[in-house]
Design a protein around this motif. Structure first.
Motif, PDB file in Angstrom:
ATOM      1  N   GLU A   9     -24.626   4.943   9.803  1.00  0.00           N
ATOM      2  CA  GLU A   9     -25.820   5.439  10.480  1.00  0.00           C
ATOM      3  C   GLU A   9     -26.927   4.388  10.463  1.00  0.00           C
ATOM      4  O   GLU A   9     -27.629   4.199  11.458  1.00  0.00           O
ATOM      5  N   ALA A  10     -27.082   3.680   9.360  1.00  0.00           N
ATOM      6  CA  ALA A  10     -28.095   2.620   9.281  1.00  0.00           C
ATOM      7  C   ALA A  10     -27.814   1.540  10.320  1.00  0.00           C
ATOM      8  O   ALA A  10     -28.741   1.031  10.960  1.00  0.00           O
ATOM      9  N   GLY A  11     -26.548   1.201  10.505  1.00  0.00           N
ATOM     10  CA  GLY A  11     -26.186   0.212  11.524  1.00  0.00           C
ATOM     11  C   GLY A  11     -26.525   0.703  12.915  1.00  0.00           C
ATOM     12  O   GLY A  11     -27.037  -0.059  13.753  1.00  0.00           O
ATOM     13  N   ASP A  12     -26.243   1.978  13.185  1.00  0.00           N
ATOM     14  CA  ASP A  12     -26.589   2.550  14.492  1.00  0.00           C
ATOM     15  C   ASP A  12     -28.093   2.546  14.718  1.00  0.00           C
ATOM     16  O   ASP A  12     -28.576   2.224  15.805  1.00  0.00           O
ATOM     17  N   ILE A  13     -28.851   2.888  13.690  1.00  0.00           N
ATOM     18  CA  ILE A  13     -30.311   2.902  13.813  1.00  0.00           C
ATOM     19  C   ILE A  13     -30.832   1.494  14.087  1.00  0.00           C
ATOM     20  O   ILE A  13     -31.719   1.300  14.917  1.00  0.00           O
ATOM     21  N   ALA A  14     -30.241   0.505  13.424  1.00  0.00           N
ATOM     22  CA  ALA A  14     -30.640  -0.890  13.661  1.00  0.00           C
ATOM     23  C   ALA A  14     -30.356  -1.305  15.104  1.00  0.00           C
ATOM     24  O   ALA A  14     -31.048  -2.165  15.651  1.00  0.00           O
ATOM     25  N   ARG A  15     -29.364  -0.683  15.727  1.00  0.00           N
ATOM     26  CA  ARG A  15     -29.027  -0.987  17.127  1.00  0.00           C
ATOM     27  C   ARG A  15     -29.792  -0.097  18.117  1.00  0.00           C
ATOM     28  O   ARG A  15     -29.496  -0.091  19.302  1.00  0.00           O
ATOM     29  N   GLY A  16     -30.785   0.661  17.611  1.00  0.00           N
ATOM     30  CA  GLY A  16     -31.658   1.424  18.496  1.00  0.00           C
ATOM     31  C   GLY A  16     -31.307   2.881  18.700  1.00  0.00           C
ATOM     32  O   GLY A  16     -31.948   3.566  19.494  1.00  0.00           O
ATOM     33  N   TRP A  17     -30.304   3.383  18.015  1.00  0.00           N
ATOM     34  CA  TRP A  17     -29.927   4.788  18.138  1.00  0.00           C
ATOM     35  C   TRP A  17     -30.841   5.654  17.284  1.00  0.00           C
ATOM     36  O   TRP A  17     -31.243   5.271  16.200  1.00  0.00           O
ATOM     37  N   ARG A  18     -31.153   6.848  17.799  1.00  0.00           N
ATOM     38  CA  ARG A  18     -31.861   7.872  17.043  1.00  0.00           C
ATOM     39  C   ARG A  18     -31.053   9.152  17.169  1.00  0.00           C
ATOM     40  O   ARG A  18     -30.494   9.443  18.229  1.00  0.00           O
ATOM     41  N   GLY A  48     -32.375  11.753  29.566  1.00  0.00           N
ATOM     42  CA  GLY A  48     -32.697  11.147  30.860  1.00  0.00           C
ATOM     43  C   GLY A  48     -31.647  10.121  31.231  1.00  0.00           C
ATOM     44  O   GLY A  48     -30.450  10.392  31.159  1.00  0.00           O
ATOM     45  N   ASP A  49     -32.088   8.926  31.575  1.00  0.00           N
ATOM     46  CA  ASP A  49     -31.139   7.873  31.975  1.00  0.00           C
ATOM     47  C   ASP A  49     -30.833   6.924  30.815  1.00  0.00           C
ATOM     48  O   ASP A  49     -30.233   5.875  31.013  1.00  0.00           O
ATOM     49  N   ARG A  50     -31.232   7.299  29.595  1.00  0.00           N
ATOM     50  CA  ARG A  50     -30.955   6.464  28.428  1.00  0.00           C
ATOM     51  C   ARG A  50     -29.494   6.619  28.011  1.00  0.00           C
ATOM     52  O   ARG A  50     -28.853   7.619  28.308  1.00  0.00           O
ATOM     53  N   GLU A  51     -29.010   5.637  27.295  1.00  0.00           N
ATOM     54  CA  GLU A  51     -27.670   5.733  26.728  1.00  0.00           C
ATOM     55  C   GLU A  51     -27.680   6.877  25.716  1.00  0.00           C
ATOM     56  O   GLU A  51     -28.610   7.010  24.919  1.00  0.00           O
ATOM     57  N   CYS A  52     -26.670   7.719  25.766  1.00  0.00           N
ATOM     58  CA  CYS A  52     -26.643   8.868  24.865  1.00  0.00           C
ATOM     59  C   CYS A  52     -25.208   9.231  24.519  1.00  0.00           C
ATOM     60  O   CYS A  52     -24.260   8.795  25.174  1.00  0.00           O
ATOM     61  N   ARG A  53     -25.086  10.023  23.463  1.00  0.00           N
ATOM     62  CA  ARG A  53     -23.779  10.531  23.061  1.00  0.00           C
ATOM     63  C   ARG A  53     -23.998  11.773  22.208  1.00  0.00           C
ATOM     64  O   ARG A  53     -25.072  11.977  21.644  1.00  0.00           O
ATOM     65  N   ASN A  54     -22.981  12.601  22.175  1.00  0.00           N
ATOM     66  CA  ASN A  54     -23.032  13.738  21.265  1.00  0.00           C
ATOM     67  C   ASN A  54     -21.656  13.933  20.663  1.00  0.00           C
ATOM     68  O   ASN A  54     -20.650  13.528  21.242  1.00  0.00           O
ATOM     69  N   ASN A  59     -19.079  23.651  13.339  1.00  0.00           N
ATOM     70  CA  ASN A  59     -20.300  24.453  13.322  1.00  0.00           C
ATOM     71  C   ASN A  59     -21.559  23.654  13.595  1.00  0.00           C
ATOM     72  O   ASN A  59     -22.658  24.116  13.283  1.00  0.00           O
ATOM     73  N   SER A  60     -21.422  22.456  14.137  1.00  0.00           N
ATOM     74  CA  SER A  60     -22.618  21.654  14.366  1.00  0.00           C
ATOM     75  C   SER A  60     -22.391  20.679  15.513  1.00  0.00           C
ATOM     76  O   SER A  60     -21.275  20.484  15.969  1.00  0.00           O
ATOM     77  N   ILE A  61     -23.497  20.103  15.928  1.00  0.00           N
ATOM     78  CA  ILE A  61     -23.443  19.069  16.960  1.00  0.00           C
ATOM     79  C   ILE A  61     -24.517  18.035  16.643  1.00  0.00           C
ATOM     80  O   ILE A  61     -25.618  18.383  16.194  1.00  0.00           O
ATOM     81  N   THR A  62     -24.164  16.769  16.822  1.00  0.00           N
ATOM     82  CA  THR A  62     -25.108  15.669  16.622  1.00  0.00           C
ATOM     83  C   THR A  62     -25.378  15.017  17.963  1.00  0.00           C
ATOM     84  O   THR A  62     -24.449  14.721  18.710  1.00  0.00           O
ATOM     85  N   PHE A  63     -26.653  14.814  18.253  1.00  0.00           N
ATOM     86  CA  PHE A  63     -27.087  14.167  19.480  1.00  0.00           C
ATOM     87  C   PHE A  63     -27.613  12.785  19.147  1.00  0.00           C
ATOM     88  O   PHE A  63     -28.327  12.614  18.155  1.00  0.00           O
ATOM     89  N   GLY A  64     -27.286  11.823  19.971  1.00  0.00           N
ATOM     90  CA  GLY A  64     -27.797  10.473  19.807  1.00  0.00           C
ATOM     91  C   GLY A  64     -28.367   9.955  21.110  1.00  0.00           C
ATOM     92  O   GLY A  64     -27.799  10.173  22.179  1.00  0.00           O
ATOM     93  N   ILE A  65     -29.506   9.294  21.018  1.00  0.00           N
ATOM     94  CA  ILE A  65     -30.151   8.667  22.182  1.00  0.00           C
ATOM     95  C   ILE A  65     -30.521   7.256  21.776  1.00  0.00           C
ATOM     96  O   ILE A  65     -30.994   7.018  20.668  1.00  0.00           O
ATOM     97  N   ARG A  66     -30.300   6.329  22.682  1.00  0.00           N
ATOM     98  CA  ARG A  66     -30.609   4.925  22.411  1.00  0.00           C
ATOM     99  C   ARG A  66     -31.436   4.354  23.548  1.00  0.00           C
ATOM    100  O   ARG A  66     -31.270   4.717  24.705  1.00  0.00           O
ATOM    101  N   GLY A  67     -32.332   3.449  23.203  1.00  0.00           N
ATOM    102  CA  GLY A  67     -33.117   2.766  24.222  1.00  0.00           C
ATOM    103  C   GLY A  67     -34.602   2.997  24.038  1.00  0.00           C
ATOM    104  O   GLY A  67     -35.042   3.615  23.057  1.00  0.00           O
ATOM    105  N   ALA A  68     -35.349   2.500  24.998  1.00  0.00           N
ATOM    106  CA  ALA A  68     -36.806   2.615  24.941  1.00  0.00           C
ATOM    107  C   ALA A  68     -37.219   4.076  24.819  1.00  0.00           C
ATOM    108  O   ALA A  68     -36.755   4.930  25.575  1.00  0.00           O
TER     109      ALA A  68
END
Length: 102
Positions: A9-18, A48-54, A59-68
């Motif tokens: 997760e720290a690596g993903d955050i360093a690459r701009g993911w939240r 929106g038009d940002r890179e994203c993934r889920n 019993n759960s879901i994680t959402f990720g958004i990357r970019g400005a």
């Protein structure tokens, strides 16, 4: 294993993911399924038009958004999911909305 997840997760955050995770989100019946669709639509609107993934689990879901503006978009998503969150019923778990992918 927990340390590996934290490092990933720290690596993903360093690459701009939240990230934002919703626990105890398990569709059970038609009404819950419709609410789950609203959650996914809200995520699409937040990304929106940002890179994203889920990634959904049992019993759960994680959402990720990357970019400005990813952090601002995750905050917007959280605020809107809090509005969709069903009330806590006796004997039932309510959604646990938390920052991060872990």
């Amino acid at each position: 294993m927990a340390e590996q997840l934290i490092a990933a997760e720290a690596g993903d955050i360093a690459r701009g993911w939240r990230f934002l995770t919703v626990d105890n989100l398990a569709p059970c019946g038609n009404e819950d399924a419709l609410l789950y669709e609203r959650v996914l639509d809200t995520f699409d609107e937040a990304a929106g038009d940002r890179e994203c993934r889920n990634r959904g689990r049992r019993n759960s879901i994680t959402f990720g958004i990357r970019g400005a503006g990813a952090e601002r978009r995750i905050a917007w998503l959280r605020a809107h999911l809090e509005k969709l969150k069903p009330p806590q019923l006796p004997g039932c778990d309510s959604w646990d909305i938390r920052d991060g992918a872990r």
